[in-house]
Design a protein around this motif. Structure first.
Motif: not given
Length: 188
Positions: A1-18
């Motif tokens: 999983m590339n970095e952008a996809a990882y960030i999007l995944n975190l955001l979709k999970q509601g994680e502020k880390k994203g």
């Protein structure tokens, strides 16, 4: 999983880390991009911060599939145009005026870089003086008068050179790449 996809995944999970990773990866490049339009660091920073805040609060990341970078650049571009239009009371063409640049045609990082390379390859084919004028006006955001004074030529020569360069590029680039050129450059 590339970095952008990882960030999007975190955001979709509601994680502020994203959001933190999004800021870390894209903040500086987006501010530099915004500076092409607004020419003031503080305004560019405000615009990028506003894009991030709206992106988080409105949960825009839910609709973004794989093209996070393109989405962010388009959002910053549109905010810059809105800021210029509001602050300078002049009409600025928005990306929607380009018609064929539809929402679903957002570019991923490799497509973005490929289009830029195609554009720069064609620019390098222009005569040296034309390249100099074209890059100064469209990529360094210099005013026609400023370029004319620096190069000891008339403003009309600058305008004519830009118009001819755009015609050449329109003829040498495919339609989608030419629309991309219009998107990334300031309004003439």
């Amino acid at each position: 999983m590339n970095e952008a996809a990882y960030i999007l995944n975190l955001l979709k999970q509601g994680e502020k880390k994203g959001l933190q990773l999004l800021f870390k990866k894209y903040y500086r490049p987006l501010v530099l991009y915004a500076l092409k339009f607004v020419r003031r660091q503080d305004i560019a920073e405000d615009i990028v911060q506003e894009v991030f805040i709206k992106f988080w609060e409105k949960k825009s990341f839910i609709a973004v599939d794989q093209h996070l970078r393109s989405y962010l650049y388009q959002a910053v571009h549109n905010h810059c145009l809105n800021s210029l239009e509001k602050n300078e009371n002049r009409r600025i063409t928005s990306i929607s005026d380009y018609g064929e640049w539809a929402e679903e045609e957002r570019l991923d990082d490799s497509e973005w870089n490929q289009k830029l390379e195609e554009i720069y390859r064609e620019i390098r084919k222009l005569p040296p003086r034309t390249q100099e004028i074209f890059l100064a006006v469209l990529f360094k955001n210099k005013k026609y008068k400023e370029v004319a004074e620096e190069l000891h030529i008339s403003v009309n020569t600058v305008k004519t050179t830009i118009a001819r360069a755009m015609i050449t590029l329109k003829n040498n680039l495919n339609k989608k790449t030419y629309l991309f050129l219009l998107f990334i450059t300031k309004n003439l």
